[in-house]
Design an enzyme around this catalytic site. Sequence first.
Site, PDB file in Angstrom:
ATOM      1  N   GLY A   1     -15.276 -19.618   1.308  1.00 25.51           N
ATOM      2  CA  GLY A   1     -15.418 -18.802  -0.184  1.00 25.51           C
ATOM      3  C   GLY A   1     -15.811 -18.445  -0.861  1.00 25.51           C
ATOM      4  O   GLY A   1     -15.292 -17.669  -2.180  1.00 25.51           O
TER       5      GLY A   1
ATOM      6  N   GLU B   1     -18.989 -22.343   6.275  1.00 28.14           N
ATOM      7  CA  GLU B   1     -17.925 -21.304   6.700  1.00 28.14           C
ATOM      8  C   GLU B   1     -17.442 -20.920   5.896  1.00 28.14           C
ATOM      9  O   GLU B   1     -16.371 -20.493   5.624  1.00 28.14           O
ATOM     10  CB  GLU B   1     -16.701 -22.627   7.013  1.00 28.14           C
ATOM     11  CG  GLU B   1     -16.577 -23.957   7.766  1.00 28.14           C
ATOM     12  CD  GLU B   1     -15.942 -24.267   7.721  1.00 28.14           C
ATOM     13  OE1 GLU B   1     -15.410 -25.537   8.392  1.00 28.14           O
ATOM     14  OE2 GLU B   1     -14.618 -24.776   6.200  1.00 28.14           O
TER      15      GLU B   1
ATOM     16  N   GLY C   1     -16.038 -16.644   5.788  1.00 28.45           N
ATOM     17  CA  GLY C   1     -15.654 -15.553   6.139  1.00 28.45           C
ATOM     18  C   GLY C   1     -15.584 -14.173   5.758  1.00 28.45           C
ATOM     19  O   GLY C   1     -16.442 -13.506   6.284  1.00 28.45           O
TER      20      GLY C   1
ATOM     21  N   ARG D   1      -2.894  -6.660   2.654  1.00 34.54           N
ATOM     22  CA  ARG D   1      -3.986  -7.346   1.687  1.00 34.54           C
ATOM     23  C   ARG D   1      -3.295  -5.986  -0.246  1.00 34.54           C
ATOM     24  O   ARG D   1      -2.416  -7.660  -0.862  1.00 34.54           O
ATOM     25  CB  ARG D   1      -5.166  -7.745   1.697  1.00 34.54           C
ATOM     26  CG  ARG D   1      -5.954  -8.105   2.479  1.00 34.54           C
ATOM     27  CD  ARG D   1      -6.946  -8.781   2.535  1.00 34.54           C
ATOM     28  NE  ARG D   1      -7.449  -9.441   1.500  1.00 34.54           N
ATOM     29  CZ  ARG D   1      -7.503  -9.177   0.106  1.00 34.54           C
ATOM     30  NH1 ARG D   1      -8.245  -7.865   0.210  1.00 34.54           N
ATOM     31  NH2 ARG D   1      -7.935  -9.942  -0.464  1.00 34.54           N
TER      32      ARG D   1
ATOM     33  N   TYR E   1      -1.549  -9.697  -2.341  1.00 33.83           N
ATOM     34  CA  TYR E   1      -2.230 -10.267  -3.400  1.00 33.83           C
ATOM     35  C   TYR E   1      -1.754  -9.232  -4.118  1.00 33.83           C
ATOM     36  O   TYR E   1      -3.453  -9.416  -5.069  1.00 33.83           O
ATOM     37  CB  TYR E   1      -2.978 -10.941  -2.411  1.00 33.83           C
ATOM     38  CG  TYR E   1      -2.779 -11.780  -1.180  1.00 33.83           C
ATOM     39  CD1 TYR E   1      -2.788 -12.901  -1.233  1.00 33.83           C
ATOM     40  CD2 TYR E   1      -3.760 -10.956  -0.229  1.00 33.83           C
ATOM     41  CE1 TYR E   1      -3.070 -13.174   0.241  1.00 33.83           C
ATOM     42  CE2 TYR E   1      -3.751 -11.690   0.942  1.00 33.83           C
ATOM     43  CZ  TYR E   1      -3.110 -13.178   1.325  1.00 33.83           C
ATOM     44  OH  TYR E   1      -3.353 -13.294   2.126  1.00 33.83           O
TER      45      TYR E   1
ATOM     46  N   CYS F   1       8.451   2.154   5.704  1.00 28.00           N
ATOM     47  CA  CYS F   1       9.002   2.489   4.734  1.00 28.00           C
ATOM     48  C   CYS F   1       9.405   1.241   4.421  1.00 28.00           C
ATOM     49  O   CYS F   1      10.365   0.322   3.408  1.00 28.00           O
ATOM     50  CB  CYS F   1      10.492   2.020   5.873  1.00 28.00           C
ATOM     51  SG  CYS F   1      10.748   3.744   6.868  1.00 28.00           S
ATOM     52  N   GLU F   2       8.416   1.098   2.398  1.00 31.33           N
ATOM     53  CA  GLU F   2       8.944   0.049   1.746  1.00 31.33           C
ATOM     54  C   GLU F   2       8.041   0.525   0.461  1.00 31.33           C
ATOM     55  O   GLU F   2       6.971   1.387   0.416  1.00 31.33           O
ATOM     56  CB  GLU F   2       7.797  -1.115   2.192  1.00 31.33           C
ATOM     57  CG  GLU F   2       8.218  -1.587   3.534  1.00 31.33           C
ATOM     58  CD  GLU F   2       9.234  -2.983   2.715  1.00 31.33           C
ATOM     59  OE1 GLU F   2       8.926  -3.448   1.524  1.00 31.33           O
ATOM     60  OE2 GLU F   2       9.724  -3.243   3.381  1.00 31.33           O
TER      61      GLU F   2
ATOM     62  N   TYR G   1      -9.396 -10.367   6.699  1.00 29.79           N
ATOM     63  CA  TYR G   1      -8.113 -10.717   6.736  1.00 29.79           C
ATOM     64  C   TYR G   1      -7.069  -9.506   6.564  1.00 29.79           C
ATOM     65  O   TYR G   1      -6.002  -8.828   5.578  1.00 29.79           O
ATOM     66  CB  TYR G   1      -7.339 -11.016   5.222  1.00 29.79           C
ATOM     67  CG  TYR G   1      -8.786 -12.153   5.392  1.00 29.79           C
ATOM     68  CD1 TYR G   1      -8.229 -13.409   6.109  1.00 29.79           C
ATOM     69  CD2 TYR G   1      -9.930 -12.339   4.141  1.00 29.79           C
ATOM     70  CE1 TYR G   1      -9.470 -14.874   5.970  1.00 29.79           C
ATOM     71  CE2 TYR G   1     -10.637 -13.923   3.968  1.00 29.79           C
ATOM     72  CZ  TYR G   1      -9.876 -14.949   5.495  1.00 29.79           C
ATOM     73  OH  TYR G   1     -10.767 -16.136   5.040  1.00 29.79           O
TER      74      TYR G   1
END
Length: 459
Positions: free
Chosen positions: A273, A315, A317, A355, A359, A386-387, A415
Amino acid sequence: MVSIQPADIHPTSFLQPSALDCSPNQQLLPLSAQIEANGHLQVGGCDVPQLVEQYGSPLYIVDEQTVRGACQQYRQAFQRYYPGSSQVLYASKAWSCMALCALVVSEELGLDVVSGGELYTALQADVDPAVIYFHGNNKSVAELEMALTTGCTLIADNWLELERLVELIAITQPKTPPRVMLRLTPGIECHTHEYIRTGHLDSKFGFDPQQIDQVLAFAQHHPQINWVGLHAHIGSQIFELQPHQDLTQVMVEWLTKAQSLGLPMSELNIGGGLGMRYVESDDPPSIDEWSEVICTGILQACQTAKLPLPKLLCEPGRSLIGPACVTAYTMGAQKHIPDIRTYLAVDGGMSDNPRPITYQSIYSAAVANCMDKAATEIVTIAGKHCESGDILLKDVALPPSQPGDVLVIMGTGAYNYSMASNYNRLPRPAAVLVYDGDANLILRRETYQDLIRQDCFPR
Ligand SMILES: *Cc1c(COP(=O)(O)O)cnc(C)c1O
């Protein structure tokens, strides 16, 4: 085109004076990044525009020095601040591929996996199941079986899983009892820049802390399982130290309870985290500072509770792999809308980095072939999907650029590839690992044949 003062943002400010004592998660660029005399960005001793020429575009460029540096900082900090035994695990969901699994394991890290696919990847990379920890809030029976046969540690998340586990053990009769940790929701809720403690937590993960008595009673009644310890993970991209400090207290309380019931639990896994810097204004604590808080928190709480020190696991990441990578794109079409905005389109987008659209994540960017030029223009980097929402970066200051220039987006190790898709049937980019002037493919670029590999016509 909007103009800004040349002094406002100068690309060289991305570079750190002395990369060696830097915490990678506090840097925008990988530790080995340099600017060559010709104004080109260099990572791992490799010229970024040249890498793009050689390996194609877009390209993920992973700096080995940064990955190893982050692994070493975590490991050394846990050794320095924690007198008991400890194990750092790489949360492989951040970027799971065989080369990266092997790389972090060569730095004596273990792995956390959250699916059969991530477990398979780790095993194919020859990772010892003894250092693999299997998470997930809805593991299938097949995944539970896979965990039992390989002998990795399972992090049990819910009652269904415990029941299925007991059934599977009755059927398969393993020689040694499987190692299982219990995941609890600590009631510490983190948002990136604030956190709250609540009595219970609205989370799909783990057992409700109010059920701890029931879960521990279940453990007492099932000696066919080796109940090794407890796990919690409170969130991601966290910049405060307080939530993790609080977590150490809560976890030691749980462990005290488990041991008072005679359960032989002796491992605490504190999760990951720690945040990383995506933009200049981000200010995460260093890997060392975070580790010190975790280690001294557990140490002091155990001394107060007169508990023997548990084996301590964490852990990370994002903070471990995120800062090691830049994504290089080739710039294409430019669209100037007078008095509104200038769009610079690149040859990737939401398929290689979902991302921003998912987000609203913000990144930093630079033009890799003119790092020596001042950032005088405010532009918006658009993807090619196409967005309308496929925007990688809004209102970023860059030097004047033209089609064919190489744009890098920084901090894309976590990610990005792991969440990449083939939207609009774009082949996934290649990834190269760079070190000391040497580049090595770790993920091949997908081909058009790869795109139709699973296609079939109905009979
Ligand atoms: C996602 C996750 C991590 C890693 O989180 P980062 O924020 O990337 O460090 C660790 N443990 C568990 C259980 C996770 O789900």
